[in-house]
Design a protein around this motif. Structure first.
Motif, PDB file in Angstrom:
ATOM      1  N   GLY A   1      10.036  -8.411  -8.147  1.00 37.37           N
ATOM      2  CA  GLY A   1       8.724  -7.634  -7.958  1.00 37.37           C
ATOM      3  C   GLY A   1       8.729  -6.198  -7.468  1.00 37.37           C
ATOM      4  N   ALA A   2       8.573  -5.185  -7.985  1.00 33.99           N
ATOM      5  CA  ALA A   2       8.506  -3.928  -7.458  1.00 33.99           C
ATOM      6  C   ALA A   2       7.145  -3.074  -7.874  1.00 33.99           C
ATOM      7  N   SER A   3       5.964  -3.663  -7.880  1.00 34.54           N
ATOM      8  CA  SER A   3       4.880  -2.912  -8.255  1.00 34.54           C
ATOM      9  C   SER A   3       3.937  -2.424  -7.461  1.00 34.54           C
ATOM     10  N   THR A   4       3.922  -3.115  -6.222  1.00 28.83           N
ATOM     11  CA  THR A   4       3.011  -2.744  -5.168  1.00 28.83           C
ATOM     12  C   THR A   4       1.583  -3.798  -5.245  1.00 28.83           C
ATOM     13  N   VAL A   5       1.890  -4.481  -6.399  1.00 29.30           N
ATOM     14  CA  VAL A   5       0.597  -5.275  -6.539  1.00 29.30           C
ATOM     15  C   VAL A   5       0.810  -6.735  -5.732  1.00 29.30           C
ATOM     16  N   ALA A   6      -0.210  -6.650  -4.479  1.00 32.56           N
ATOM     17  CA  ALA A   6       0.023  -7.967  -3.719  1.00 32.56           C
ATOM     18  C   ALA A   6      -0.339  -9.501  -4.562  1.00 32.56           C
TER      19      ALA A   6
ATOM     20  N   CYS B   1       8.227  -5.772  -2.713  1.00 36.54           N
ATOM     21  CA  CYS B   1       6.910  -4.880  -2.044  1.00 36.54           C
ATOM     22  C   CYS B   1       6.693  -5.041  -0.620  1.00 36.54           C
ATOM     23  N   ASN B   2       6.675  -3.770   0.011  1.00 36.30           N
ATOM     24  CA  ASN B   2       6.621  -3.432   1.433  1.00 36.30           C
ATOM     25  C   ASN B   2       5.027  -3.226   1.849  1.00 36.30           C
ATOM     26  N   PRO B   3       4.627  -3.542   2.805  1.00 31.59           N
ATOM     27  CA  PRO B   3       4.653  -4.295   4.010  1.00 31.59           C
ATOM     28  C   PRO B   3       4.563  -5.862   3.276  1.00 31.59           C
TER      29      PRO B   3
ATOM     30  N   VAL C   1       7.972  -5.019 -17.009  1.00 30.85           N
ATOM     31  CA  VAL C   1       6.469  -4.936 -17.117  1.00 30.85           C
ATOM     32  C   VAL C   1       5.735  -3.790 -16.073  1.00 30.85           C
ATOM     33  N   ASP C   2       5.088  -3.163 -16.838  1.00 27.66           N
ATOM     34  CA  ASP C   2       4.200  -1.858 -15.789  1.00 27.66           C
ATOM     35  C   ASP C   2       2.930  -1.967 -16.063  1.00 27.66           C
ATOM     36  N   ARG C   3       2.291  -0.871 -15.754  1.00 28.31           N
ATOM     37  CA  ARG C   3       0.495  -1.122 -15.910  1.00 28.31           C
ATOM     38  C   ARG C   3       0.310  -1.309 -17.368  1.00 28.31           C
ATOM     39  N   LEU C   4       1.025  -0.621 -18.252  1.00 28.59           N
ATOM     40  CA  LEU C   4       0.620  -0.940 -19.483  1.00 28.59           C
ATOM     41  C   LEU C   4       1.186  -2.134 -20.210  1.00 28.59           C
TER      42      LEU C   4
ATOM     43  N   GLU D   1       7.187  14.005  -3.001  1.00 28.12           N
ATOM     44  CA  GLU D   1       6.204  13.611  -4.169  1.00 28.12           C
ATOM     45  C   GLU D   1       5.835  12.215  -4.106  1.00 28.12           C
ATOM     46  N   GLN D   2       6.679  11.431  -3.774  1.00 27.75           N
ATOM     47  CA  GLN D   2       6.524  10.109  -3.795  1.00 27.75           C
ATOM     48  C   GLN D   2       6.864   9.458  -2.502  1.00 27.75           C
ATOM     49  N   ILE D   3       6.140   9.692  -1.362  1.00 32.11           N
ATOM     50  CA  ILE D   3       6.674   9.074   0.058  1.00 32.11           C
ATOM     51  C   ILE D   3       6.246   7.600  -0.360  1.00 32.11           C
TER      52      ILE D   3
ATOM     53  N   GLN E   1      16.299 -10.090   3.873  1.00 31.96           N
ATOM     54  CA  GLN E   1      15.402  -8.715   3.544  1.00 31.96           C
ATOM     55  C   GLN E   1      16.271  -7.829   2.878  1.00 31.96           C
ATOM     56  N   ILE E   2      15.483  -7.370   1.786  1.00 33.74           N
ATOM     57  CA  ILE E   2      16.249  -6.377   1.010  1.00 33.74           C
ATOM     58  C   ILE E   2      15.910  -4.816   1.450  1.00 33.74           C
ATOM     59  N   ASN E   3      16.868  -4.693   2.316  1.00 29.43           N
ATOM     60  CA  ASN E   3      16.555  -3.403   3.231  1.00 29.43           C
ATOM     61  C   ASN E   3      17.708  -2.443   2.970  1.00 29.43           C
ATOM     62  N   ASN E   4      17.266  -1.262   2.394  1.00 23.88           N
ATOM     63  CA  ASN E   4      18.463  -0.406   1.975  1.00 23.88           C
ATOM     64  C   ASN E   4      19.173   0.171   3.106  1.00 23.88           C
ATOM     65  N   ALA E   5      18.532  -0.243   4.321  1.00 20.22           N
ATOM     66  CA  ALA E   5      19.335   0.447   5.419  1.00 20.22           C
ATOM     67  C   ALA E   5      20.680  -0.293   5.651  1.00 20.22           C
TER      68      ALA E   5
ATOM     69  N   GLY F   1       8.979   1.618 -11.735  1.00 20.98           N
ATOM     70  CA  GLY F   1       8.908   2.825 -11.287  1.00 20.98           C
ATOM     71  C   GLY F   1      10.267   2.791 -10.859  1.00 20.98           C
ATOM     72  N   ALA F   2      10.526   3.870  -9.691  1.00 18.91           N
ATOM     73  CA  ALA F   2      11.606   4.205  -9.053  1.00 18.91           C
ATOM     74  C   ALA F   2      12.538   2.987  -8.555  1.00 18.91           C
ATOM     75  N   ALA F   3      11.980   2.174  -7.893  1.00 13.27           N
ATOM     76  CA  ALA F   3      12.653   0.889  -7.566  1.00 13.27           C
ATOM     77  C   ALA F   3      13.014   0.056  -8.444  1.00 13.27           C
ATOM     78  N   GLY F   4      11.693  -0.383  -9.403  1.00 15.06           N
ATOM     79  CA  GLY F   4      12.201  -1.260 -10.375  1.00 15.06           C
ATOM     80  C   GLY F   4      13.368  -0.683 -11.534  1.00 15.06           C
TER      81      GLY F   4
HETATM   82  P1  NAD Z   1       6.738   3.525  -7.944  1.00 12.85           P
HETATM   83  O1  NAD Z   1       5.224   3.947  -7.697  1.00 12.85           O
HETATM   84  O2  NAD Z   1       7.860   4.451  -8.338  1.00 12.85           O
HETATM   85  O3  NAD Z   1       6.529   2.423  -8.822  1.00 12.85           O
HETATM   86  C1  NAD Z   1       5.800   1.390  -8.640  1.00 12.85           C
HETATM   87  C2  NAD Z   1       5.592   0.915 -10.147  1.00 12.85           C
HETATM   88  O4  NAD Z   1       4.691  -0.323 -10.490  1.00 12.85           O
HETATM   89  C3  NAD Z   1       4.822   1.817 -11.115  1.00 12.85           C
HETATM   90  O5  NAD Z   1       5.743   2.205 -12.248  1.00 12.85           O
HETATM   91  C4  NAD Z   1       3.570   1.484 -11.370  1.00 12.85           C
HETATM   92  O6  NAD Z   1       3.077   1.868 -12.610  1.00 12.85           O
HETATM   93  C5  NAD Z   1       3.724   0.062 -11.332  1.00 12.85           C
HETATM   94  N1  NAD Z   1       2.421  -0.667 -11.239  1.00 12.85           N
HETATM   95  C6  NAD Z   1       1.572  -0.380 -10.401  1.00 12.85           C
HETATM   96  N2  NAD Z   1       0.488  -1.425 -10.456  1.00 12.85           N
HETATM   97  C7  NAD Z   1       0.845  -2.100 -11.682  1.00 12.85           C
HETATM   98  C8  NAD Z   1       0.240  -3.222 -12.191  1.00 12.85           C
HETATM   99  N3  NAD Z   1      -0.918  -3.379 -11.888  1.00 12.85           N
HETATM  100  N4  NAD Z   1       0.969  -3.851 -12.984  1.00 12.85           N
HETATM  101  C9  NAD Z   1       2.156  -3.580 -13.292  1.00 12.85           C
HETATM  102  N5  NAD Z   1       2.895  -2.427 -12.679  1.00 12.85           N
HETATM  103  C10 NAD Z   1       2.068  -1.918 -12.042  1.00 12.85           C
HETATM  104  O7  NAD Z   1       7.109   2.757  -6.414  1.00 12.85           O
HETATM  105  P2  NAD Z   1       8.666   2.317  -5.902  1.00 12.85           P
HETATM  106  O8  NAD Z   1       9.103   3.500  -5.280  1.00 12.85           O
HETATM  107  O9  NAD Z   1       9.427   1.891  -6.936  1.00 12.85           O
HETATM  108  O10 NAD Z   1       8.055   1.053  -5.048  1.00 12.85           O
HETATM  109  C11 NAD Z   1       7.587  -0.104  -5.564  1.00 12.85           C
HETATM  110  C12 NAD Z   1       7.513  -1.042  -4.541  1.00 12.85           C
HETATM  111  O11 NAD Z   1       8.709  -1.494  -4.062  1.00 12.85           O
HETATM  112  C13 NAD Z   1       6.722  -0.669  -3.346  1.00 12.85           C
HETATM  113  O12 NAD Z   1       6.072  -1.802  -2.950  1.00 12.85           O
HETATM  114  C14 NAD Z   1       7.832  -0.654  -2.138  1.00 12.85           C
HETATM  115  O13 NAD Z   1       7.302  -1.229  -1.118  1.00 12.85           O
HETATM  116  C15 NAD Z   1       8.809  -1.665  -2.786  1.00 12.85           C
HETATM  117  N6  NAD Z   1      10.154  -1.114  -2.567  1.00 12.85           N
HETATM  118  C16 NAD Z   1      10.968  -1.783  -1.547  1.00 12.85           C
HETATM  119  C17 NAD Z   1      12.209  -1.546  -1.360  1.00 12.85           C
HETATM  120  C18 NAD Z   1      13.041  -2.394  -0.649  1.00 12.85           C
HETATM  121  O14 NAD Z   1      12.661  -3.415  -0.260  1.00 12.85           O
HETATM  122  N7  NAD Z   1      14.376  -2.217  -0.283  1.00 12.85           N
HETATM  123  C19 NAD Z   1      12.785  -0.412  -1.652  1.00 12.85           C
HETATM  124  C20 NAD Z   1      11.962   0.296  -2.630  1.00 12.85           C
HETATM  125  C21 NAD Z   1      10.868   0.060  -2.777  1.00 12.85           C
END
Ligand code: NAD
Length: 576
Positions: free
Chosen positions: A403-408, A432-434, A349-352, A170-172, A475-479, A318-321
């Motif tokens: 930062g784990a939001s995907t927002v560059a 956030c990756n890449p 802090v999330d989207r809202l 569901e969330q690749i 590098q925060i790499n789960n591997a 989200g999942a990571a945060g």
């Molecule tokens: P996710 O979709 O579960 O979580 C992302 C969260 O960011 C969501 O809750 C979303 O609502 C929030 N978000 C999106 N846009 C936003 C905005 N403008 N302002 C505030 N919040 C916002 O995804 P995830 O699996 O948690 O991954 C998030 C990021 O973390 C990805 O970029 C991923 O590459 C990175 N990540 C890195 C590692 C690692 O380096 N080891 C591991 C997992 C995830």
């Protein structure tokens, strides 16, 4: 407590199969060459060629595995782009498993992004348009009664399987919902388990839990080969998961069940329902959280302020945060704070905007623990999307920003400088990756903080030199974590994977870096994954033993871990 540091494994090239290491097969001729677990290609000896009916099927020259690795790497290097490289490695994996793993093990840093991470996303997008050798097990919510039959078709006995890695896709990472093509995610991940952690590939199974897809483009595509209906949710979904867990644990009582790329709500519910009852691990939540905890432990060692005194802002809940918040929260509790007081160290802090209890209808259940009291932020500045990151940083004066939001580019110069005006050593993790999507560039973070920031990133960044100091970016790499965690759980035959085992894995990773040196990395290098996995596995097995979860006795734990690691070496194949 410092973990024991295990020296690097002897290079695999020096390891030879012990005398008598052979396997037998009733297959002959092309059937041998077509079996990836038996096939050695041009490395079959003259005797094996004769005995297995291969005469005439191979060119006369006989190669060593080292010759083959050199040849394969030459072919790989010539390919023009990551997707072609992914397709080449997938084909090699399907043709000759030992050679694939030997090549991969020797080029881990370079190939992990090709085998897993983002390139696998590209491969998934093309999944149902390309014919591939099927790998793994496909279980359908529409045929819940066939789960047992599907597992039985593997022909494996109760002690034969160590690890089952399932996804509902569901969330690749980077793609979201990708339906049945999501099987590529656990396949790529299991390859890393083997290459980095020595998990025996014959004892690990990738599983696709096909509950449908909500991606319109897939549902409308006549070539789509998964269940062609929207995702099934609620009670039927839970019944499907329950049936999968019951059958998998009945048939393979020692296997670890790993969950990959579930949406955070389902991922957390499943983890909470089954943890303690079965051996279960969710890498997106626990793995990401634990490797970030490892970086945090290193950062705290460098700055001298314990975790319980950090003020932690997480952008992207989200999942990571939230997985990161959970691991840091538990570590703070271990430092002596109550769970409620530990939760007060976080602002998410999330989207809202800032999560607070005045927005209860908009909070996901997995976020509730970290919601701030509405009264605390009643007077804070609000925009269209609630209380934004800049306002939170200004009010909270964090010492740690994640930062784990995907927002560059979300960690702007103004935000970072505001943070650095209050924190002597601002700890900043941009997951956030890449790298192009990172919350900030390490070179900017170092410049904006005058070299004071303690940084780790999700993607790989080159070292940064500032005022004569070279900063190596961890590098925060789960591997770095999950292969050793699984290896330790397998070696100890742990009944479950406890939080203490996950925390021990994080401490073990952090123990491998020396943070006193200016500019030192907060995490080990990805090149060293195999030796990191041994250190982590020993710590995890010791933690399992200390908690009474281990089901084996340890004589020499380091040796037992090493002995348990599968090595990509050919064995002598004999006919039967
Ligand atoms: P996710 O979709 O579960 O979580 C992302 C969260 O960011 C969501 O809750 C979303 O609502 C929030 N978000 C999106 N846009 C936003 C905005 N403008 N302002 C505030 N919040 C916002 O995804 P995830 O699996 O948690 O991954 C998030 C990021 O973390 C990805 O970029 C991923 O590459 C990175 N990540 C890195 C590692 C690692 O380096 N080891 C591991 C997992 C995830």
């Amino acid at each position: 407590m410092r973990q024991r540091v295990i020296p690097l494994l002897a290079p695999m090239t020096k390891q030879r199969p012990e005398p008598g290491r052979f396997c037998r097969t009733s297959s002959r001729g092309l059937a041998v060459l077509n079996s990836p677990l038996l096939n050695k290609g041009t490395a079959f000896t003259a005797e094996e060629r004769k005995a297995l009916g291969l005469t005439g099927f191979l060119p006369p020259g006989i190669s060593t595995i080292l010759d083959q690795v050199t040849r394969a790497y030459f072919q790989y290097e010539r390919l023009p782009d990551p997707l072609s490289k992914n397709i080449y490695l997938t084909a090699l994996h399907d043709r000759n498993e030992v050679l694939f793993y030997r090549l991969f093990s020797e080029h881990l840093n370079e190939m992990i992004p090709i085998v897993n991470d983002l390139t696998v996303g590209l491969a998934m997008e093309k999944y149902h348009h390309e014919s591939r050798r099927p790998r793994g097990l496909y279980l359908s919510i529409d045929h819940i009664n066939s789960i047992e039959e599907a597992f039985a078709n593997l022909g494996a006995g109760p002690g034969d399987i160590d690890l089952i890695l399932a996804t509902d896709a569901e969330q690749i990472l980077g793609l979201g919902d990708w339906g049945v093509g999501g099987i590529e995610a656990p396949i790529g991940k299991l390859a890393i388990y083997t290459a980095a952690g020595g998990i025996d590939p014959r004892r690990a199974i990738p599983v696709m839990l096909d509950v449908g897809t909500n991606r319109e483009s897939l549902l409308a595509d006549p070539m789509y080969i998964g269940n062609r209906h929207p995702r099934i949710r609620g009670e039927p979904y839970d019944a499907f998961i329950e049936a999968y867990v019951r059958v998998a644990t009945d048939l393979f009582p020692h296997a670890i069940l790993q969950w990959e790329d579930f949406a955070p709500g389902n991922g957390r519910r499943i983890l909470e329902k089954y943890r303690g009852r079965v051996s279960i691990f969710n890498d997106n939540m626990q793995g990401t959280g634990a490797i970030t905890l490892a970086a945090a432990i290193s950062a705290v060692r460098a700055c001298g302020t314990p975790l319980r005194n950090q003020r932690i802002v997480i952008f992207g809940a989200g999942a990571a945060g939230i997985g990161i918040a959970d691991q840091l929260h538990d570590a703070i509790v271990r430092e002596g704070l109550s769970p409620a007081d530990a939760a007060r160290r976080f602002w998410c802090v999330d989207r809202l905007g800032l999560l607070h209890d005045g927005m209860s209808g908009d909070l996901h259940d997995y976020q509730v623990t970290y919601a701030r009291p509405a009264a605390e932020c009643a007077s804070w500045k609000r925009g269209a999307a609630g209380i934004g990151l800049a306002e939170v940083v200004h009010r909270v004066k964090p010492t740690m920003l994640i930062g784990a939001s995907t927002v560059a580019g979300s960690f702007t110069e103004a935000i970072v400088k505001d943070m650095a005006s209050h924190a002597a050593r601002p700890i900043i993790f941009a997951l956030c990756n890449p790298p192009a999507r990172a919350a900030a560039n390490p070179a900017d973070l170092i410049a904006w903080t005058g070299g004071r920031a303690l940084i780790a990133t999700g993607g790989a960044f080159a070292p940064v030199t500032h005022n004569g100091v070279t900063y190596v970016i961890g590098q925060i790499n789960n591997a770095m974590l999950y292969p050793g965690l699984a290896l330790g759980a397998i070696v100890s035959r742990a009944r479950t994977i406890s939080e203490a085992m996950v925390a021990a894995a994080a401490s073990a990773v952090s123990s491998l870096v020396t943070v006193r040196q200016p500019g030192a990395s907060l995490l080990p290098l990805v090149d060293d994954l195999r030796s990191v996995a041994v250190t982590v596995a020993v710590a995890v097995a010791e933690a399992a033993y200390a908690e009474g979860l281990a089901r084996v006795k340890f004589r020499d734990i380091v040796q037992q871990v090493r002995d348990a690691m599968w090595q990509p070496e050919y064995c002598c194949i004999l006919p039967c």
